[in-house]
Design a protein around this motif. Structure first.
Motif, PDB file in Angstrom:
ATOM      1  N   ARG A  23     -16.561 -36.792  -4.775  1.00  0.00           N
ATOM      2  CA  ARG A  23     -15.118 -37.536  -4.357  1.00  0.00           C
ATOM      3  C   ARG A  23     -15.021 -37.186  -2.756  1.00  0.00           C
ATOM      4  NH1 ARG A  23     -13.232 -35.976  -9.507  1.00  0.00           N
ATOM      5  NH2 ARG A  23     -12.742 -37.615 -10.848  1.00  0.00           N
ATOM      6  N   GLY A  41     -18.409 -28.194  -0.481  1.00  0.00           N
ATOM      7  CA  GLY A  41     -18.916 -29.108  -1.894  1.00  0.00           C
ATOM      8  C   GLY A  41     -17.730 -29.754  -2.265  1.00  0.00           C
ATOM      9  N   LEU A  59     -10.703 -27.895  -7.416  1.00  0.00           N
ATOM     10  CA  LEU A  59     -11.475 -28.423  -6.249  1.00  0.00           C
ATOM     11  C   LEU A  59     -10.302 -28.861  -4.977  1.00  0.00           C
ATOM     12  CD1 LEU A  59     -13.848 -30.981  -5.829  1.00  0.00           C
ATOM     13  CD2 LEU A  59     -12.031 -30.972  -4.222  1.00  0.00           C
ATOM     14  N   SER A  97      -3.219 -34.981  -6.966  1.00  0.00           N
ATOM     15  CA  SER A  97      -3.746 -34.894  -8.021  1.00  0.00           C
ATOM     16  C   SER A  97      -5.217 -35.647  -8.258  1.00  0.00           C
ATOM     17  CB  SER A  97      -3.008 -35.617  -9.155  1.00  0.00           C
ATOM     18  OG  SER A  97      -2.013 -34.960  -9.599  1.00  0.00           O
ATOM     19  N   ALA A  98      -6.104 -35.527  -9.066  1.00  0.00           N
ATOM     20  CA  ALA A  98      -7.519 -36.095  -9.044  1.00  0.00           C
ATOM     21  C   ALA A  98      -8.201 -35.717 -10.334  1.00  0.00           C
ATOM     22  CB  ALA A  98      -8.356 -35.913  -7.843  1.00  0.00           C
ATOM     23  N   PRO A  99      -8.779 -36.827 -11.175  1.00  0.00           N
ATOM     24  CA  PRO A  99      -9.097 -36.370 -12.494  1.00  0.00           C
ATOM     25  C   PRO A  99     -10.362 -35.010 -12.380  1.00  0.00           C
ATOM     26  CG  PRO A  99      -9.036 -38.656 -12.270  1.00  0.00           C
ATOM     27  CD  PRO A  99      -8.746 -38.097 -10.742  1.00  0.00           C
ATOM     28  N   SER A 100     -10.175 -34.284 -13.071  1.00  0.00           N
ATOM     29  CA  SER A 100     -10.968 -33.017 -13.286  1.00  0.00           C
ATOM     30  C   SER A 100     -11.178 -32.253 -11.957  1.00  0.00           C
ATOM     31  CB  SER A 100     -12.207 -33.688 -13.812  1.00  0.00           C
ATOM     32  OG  SER A 100     -12.117 -34.491 -14.811  1.00  0.00           O
ATOM     33  N   SER A 101     -10.171 -32.521 -10.945  1.00  0.00           N
ATOM     34  CA  SER A 101     -10.526 -31.732  -9.633  1.00  0.00           C
ATOM     35  C   SER A 101      -9.528 -30.904  -9.145  1.00  0.00           C
ATOM     36  CB  SER A 101     -10.804 -32.807  -8.579  1.00  0.00           C
ATOM     37  OG  SER A 101     -11.856 -33.791  -8.892  1.00  0.00           O
ATOM     38  N   LYS A 152     -17.696 -23.372  -9.497  1.00  0.00           N
ATOM     39  CA  LYS A 152     -16.446 -22.964  -9.208  1.00  0.00           C
ATOM     40  C   LYS A 152     -16.150 -23.097  -7.709  1.00  0.00           C
ATOM     41  CE  LYS A 152     -17.494 -18.132  -9.582  1.00  0.00           C
ATOM     42  NZ  LYS A 152     -17.563 -17.838  -8.391  1.00  0.00           N
ATOM     43  N   ASP A 153     -17.099 -22.928  -6.879  1.00  0.00           N
ATOM     44  CA  ASP A 153     -16.872 -22.896  -5.344  1.00  0.00           C
ATOM     45  C   ASP A 153     -16.347 -24.291  -4.835  1.00  0.00           C
ATOM     46  OD1 ASP A 153     -16.998 -20.075  -5.372  1.00  0.00           O
ATOM     47  OD2 ASP A 153     -19.020 -20.347  -5.085  1.00  0.00           O
ATOM     48  N   SER A 154     -16.422 -25.379  -5.533  1.00  0.00           N
ATOM     49  CA  SER A 154     -16.284 -26.673  -5.198  1.00  0.00           C
ATOM     50  C   SER A 154     -15.112 -26.762  -4.337  1.00  0.00           C
ATOM     51  CB  SER A 154     -15.988 -27.541  -6.412  1.00  0.00           C
ATOM     52  OG  SER A 154     -17.302 -27.766  -6.890  1.00  0.00           O
ATOM     53  N   GLY A 155     -14.832 -27.329  -3.014  1.00  0.00           N
ATOM     54  CA  GLY A 155     -13.698 -27.376  -2.435  1.00  0.00           C
ATOM     55  C   GLY A 155     -13.358 -26.240  -1.405  1.00  0.00           C
ATOM     56  N   ARG A 156     -13.964 -25.064  -1.824  1.00  0.00           N
ATOM     57  CA  ARG A 156     -13.827 -24.035  -0.815  1.00  0.00           C
ATOM     58  C   ARG A 156     -14.670 -24.294   0.443  1.00  0.00           C
ATOM     59  NH1 ARG A 156     -14.410 -19.313  -4.050  1.00  0.00           N
ATOM     60  NH2 ARG A 156     -12.238 -19.841  -4.754  1.00  0.00           N
ATOM     61  N   ARG A 210     -17.857 -32.439  -4.546  1.00  0.00           N
ATOM     62  CA  ARG A 210     -18.496 -33.225  -5.828  1.00  0.00           C
ATOM     63  C   ARG A 210     -18.678 -34.669  -5.438  1.00  0.00           C
ATOM     64  NH1 ARG A 210     -14.677 -30.857 -10.351  1.00  0.00           N
ATOM     65  NH2 ARG A 210     -14.525 -28.634  -9.666  1.00  0.00           N
ATOM     66  N   LEU A 217     -11.607 -37.480  -1.513  1.00  0.00           N
ATOM     67  CA  LEU A 217     -10.517 -36.535  -1.659  1.00  0.00           C
ATOM     68  C   LEU A 217     -10.381 -35.707  -0.693  1.00  0.00           C
ATOM     69  CD1 LEU A 217     -10.684 -34.857  -5.305  1.00  0.00           C
ATOM     70  CD2 LEU A 217      -9.083 -36.402  -4.353  1.00  0.00           C
TER      71      LEU A 217
END
Lengths: 169, 151
Positions: free
Chosen positions: A73, A69, B71, B64-68, A48-52, A71, A76
């Motif tokens: 991508r 983190g 994130l 927007s991004a799938p499942s993200s 759940k901390d992804s992107g933080r 993932r 992104l």
């Protein structure tokens, strides 16, 4: 400057890189198993901390070191930070994104999934630690490269010289 | 000047739809043609970023991004925070839409000319259910829960 190390989950390779950068992990030799597993925030981040973006410390050269983190991508991360920088007037040369995921081996991936995704810490953590030991030299070289780049001021947000936008990890 | 940042984890850029509703570019009642012309006329639209400024001065951004979705929301919030942007100047809104396979399939089918009509039909049917919820979300100034009711 803000140095942001990023990888898949922000729990192992980026943490190790950040701790090497901060001098909290050895820069001349491969650490021992216990030394690695007990490093700051190792195997700590949850899914759940992804992107933080998490602050790790100051490196003594005026730089702030962070981990994140993103993932599978990395694009992104690059696109979002670039877009936000433009909209909010943040200098894209004030931060550097460093992709550590290219140094993640299959053992680290398996261990990371078991520990962070499936919650099987007792199996996953030793595995990911072992994998990190194998990749340690590579991560170390990446950090050395990063440290050489920073004073030169040749980095830009998003597509820094040490970034690897093609990584799928 | 406040900035509202919409984030979603769908294949279809529903965060941009929310943003365009906020900006008044898309009407409160679903206009299939308007949505189509905004998002699909040149192939599936996957863009985002800065969408424009609302009449009240609020700047709108969308990612927007799938499942993200989570994130993206985390990333936007923490990136602005570490760069010293005050929380009074922005609001990150995560649109918690649980995307079903039909919307993703429809979005995928829009890529090829032969399958575009079927893709359009699928996307429009799915948006029909989501759209009122997005309108409501924008009206509530982004404090909301959205369910797509099994799309």
């Amino acid at each position: 400057m803000k140095v942001i190390y990023h990888c898949y989950g922000g729990a192992h390779s980026s943490v190790t890189a950040a701790n090497i950068h901060l001098g909290l992990m050895p820069g001349k030799r491969t650490p021992g198993y216990n030394e690695l597993i007990n490093q700051k925030l190792f195997d700590h981040n949850q899914f759940k901390d992804s992107g933080r973006i998490i602050f790790m410390g100051h490196d003594g050269r005026g730089n702030e070191v962070y981990i994140v983190g993103r993932r599978s991508r990395p694009s992104l991360l690059y696109d979002t930070t670039e877009c936000l920088s433009y909209a909010f007037g943040i200098n894209s040369r004030s931060y550097l994104l460093v992709d550590v995921a290219s140094h993640v081996n299959i053992i680290m991936k398996a261990g990371g999934i078991l520990s962070r995704r499936l919650g099987l810490v007792s199996i996953g953590r030793p595995l990911v630690t072992w994998g990190t030991l194998i990749s340690y030299r590579g991560i170390l070289k990446l950090v050395e490269k990063t440290l050489k780049i920073i004073p030169a001021g040749s980095c830009t947000g998003g597509i820094g010289l040490v970034s690897n936008a093609n990584s799928n990890n | 000047m406040k900035t509202v940042i919409f984030c979603s984890g769908c294949h279809f850029p529903v965060s941009s739809i929310a943003g365009f509703i906020y900006l008044g570019i898309l009407p409160p009642n679903l206009s299939r043609e308007a949505v189509w012309n905004t998002f699909c006329i040149d192939g599936p639209y996957n863009g985002g970023g800065y969408l424009g400024k609302a009449p009240d001065g609020t700047r709108i951004m969308a990612f927007s991004a799938p499942s993200s979705g989570h994130l993206l929301a985390n990333l936007a919030g923490s990136f602005l925070e570490i760069n010293g942007v005050s929380k009074n100047n922005y609001q990150v809104v995560e649109l918690p839409i649980h995307e079903g396979p039909l919307l993703a399939l429809g979005q995928m089918l829009l890529k090829w000319p032969v399958t575009r009509p079927v893709g359009r039909r699928l996307v429009e049917n799915c948006l029909k259910k989501i759209y009122p919820l997005l309108v409501q979300a924008v009206k509530l100034d982004a404090n909301f829960q959205i369910s797509d009711n099994g799309i």
